[in-house]
Enzyme design. Structure first.
Site, PDB file in Angstrom:
ATOM      1  N   THR A 116       0.895  -1.148   0.120  1.00  0.00           N
ATOM      2  CA  THR A 116       0.055   0.145   0.147  1.00  0.00           C
ATOM      3  C   THR A 116       0.783   1.109  -0.147  1.00  0.00           C
ATOM      4  OG1 THR A 116      -1.601  -1.357   1.361  1.00  0.00           O
ATOM      5  CG2 THR A 116      -1.915   1.074   1.121  1.00  0.00           C
ATOM      6  N   HIS A 122       2.374   1.731  -3.405  1.00  0.00           N
ATOM      7  CA  HIS A 122       1.402   2.069  -4.226  1.00  0.00           C
ATOM      8  C   HIS A 122       0.914   3.743  -4.080  1.00  0.00           C
ATOM      9  CE1 HIS A 122      -1.582   1.078  -7.215  1.00  0.00           C
ATOM     10  NE2 HIS A 122      -2.664   1.760  -6.741  1.00  0.00           N
TER      11      HIS A 122
HETATM   12 ZN   LIG Z   1       0.045  -2.815   5.073  1.00  0.00          ZN
END
Ligand SMILES: [Zn+2]
Ligand SMILES: [Zn+2]
Length: 345
Positions: free
Chosen positions: A40, A43
């Site tokens: 995450t 990203h």
């Molecule tokens: Zn995480």
């Protein structure tokens, strides 16, 4: 303190000296011992719905040692205690906070996402008393930092209709898929079929107990044929752990009638799928996000007992000097699983 600061899309993290976090009356400050790099974070650093303002410090998968306790707290917590924390601080009063699910609190401040609390790619991190959980003796700092990703998969499993004895299909053996395989094994899965494109990750999936690992780049029709060949039928429990456009339609394509697809991958790009395919099979498509405090507690209990041993997930360890390069490398790596930052190393 030192911290790795996000300074905009396309720029590497910069290691800077920044102000120490201030301990609120109901907070604790932890000296970060280990912090995982999450997909995450990678990203979010590349632009999109999750991208935080520059100046943000990422890091939401961490363990640390208490160095300061909020002045209003009547608590057993003391300096030197070992802790993990849900990466968020809730209001403490609403129904979500009361049920140990502060993710949905209307006043939640999220950690390491540019939403209230700076993350743990740093020497220090601020955590809330209600979200912080003691690390049992015998669980080390590295395993402490793996509690968050393990809890993500546990929550996904908990909201699914999977039960002991079922077969499961796991799409993708990145960190989310790998943690899910561990929970499926512990929860009595009969056969776990995993699809993955990277050979290294496929090997890791086997190591953690996947019964069959198939090439994730196969056409869904061929994939379906190979799953049927291996198990006799495609499992009705399907866990999507990739988070990229096209994957949900691929899941639809291989899913049997009345399948349940739980999406654990996080995709913030526009996706196209044809609902008709889901309609014709009466597919139940669900999305999972985050975890409860009880998921952290359960994960820590099983790490303490030794029932969970996620050690092979750790593929790289870095200090501050090597964090930025490791972060850039992970944007293209298909071989790594968890990379841990040790700020004090
Ligand atoms: Zn995480
Ligand atoms: Zn709340």
């Amino acid at each position: 303190m030192r911290a790795a600061v996000f300074s905009g899309v396309g720029r590497p993290l910069s290691i800077e000296t920044v102000a120490d976090p201030k301990c609120g009356p109901r907070d604790l400050i932890l000296a970060v011992r280990q912090c995982g790099i999450c997909g995450t974070d990678l990203h979010a650093s590349q632009g999109g719905l999750m991208t935080p303002p520059s100046g943000t410090i990422f890091g939401h998968e961490f363990s640390g040692e208490v160095v300061e306790v909020g002045r209003d707290l009547k608590t057993d917590w003391k300096v030197g205690d070992a802790a993990v924390s849900l990466p968020m601080i809730g209001c403490g009063n609403c129904k979500f906070c009361a049920s140990g699910n502060p993710f949905f609190c209307g006043r939640v401040q999220k950690t390491g996402m540019g939403q209230g609390v700076q993350g743990a790619y740093a020497d220090l991190v601020r955590v809330g008393i209600n979200e912080t959980v003691r690390i049992p003796r015998g669980v080390d700092w590295e395993f402490g930092a793996l509690v968050e990703p393990l809890a993500v998969a546990l929550h996904g499993l908990n909201i699914s209709s999977f039960k002991a004895g079922d077969n499961a299909l796991v799409i993708g053996a990145g960190p989310v898929g790998i943690t899910l395989i561990q929970w499926l094994r512990l929860s009595g899965a009969r056969n776990i079929v995993v699809t993955e494109i990277s050979k290294e990750r496929a090997r890791l999936a086997e190591q953690f107990g996947a019964s069959t690992v198939l090439d994730g780049s196969l056409h869904p029709k061929e994939l379906e044929r190979q799953i049927v060949e291996a198990l006799g039928a495609v499992p009705t429990c399907i866990f999507e752990c990739v988070g990229a456009p096209g994957v949900i339609e691929d899941c639809f394509a291989v899913a049997p009638i009345h399948a349940e697809i739980v999406s654990l991958g996080v995709c913030d790009r526009t996706d196209h799928f044809r609902p008709f395919i889901g309609t014709m099979k009466e597919i139940n498509l669900k999305f999972a996000v985050a975890y409860l405090r009880s998921d952290f507690e359960h994960t820590l209990n099983l790490l303490e007992s030794g029932a969970l041993n996620p050690a092979p997930m750790i593929t790289q360890r870095v200090d501050f000097d090597h964090l930025s390069a490791a972060f850039e490398g992970l944007k293209v790596s298909k071989t790594d699983c968890k990379v841990l930052l040790c700020p004090g190393c």
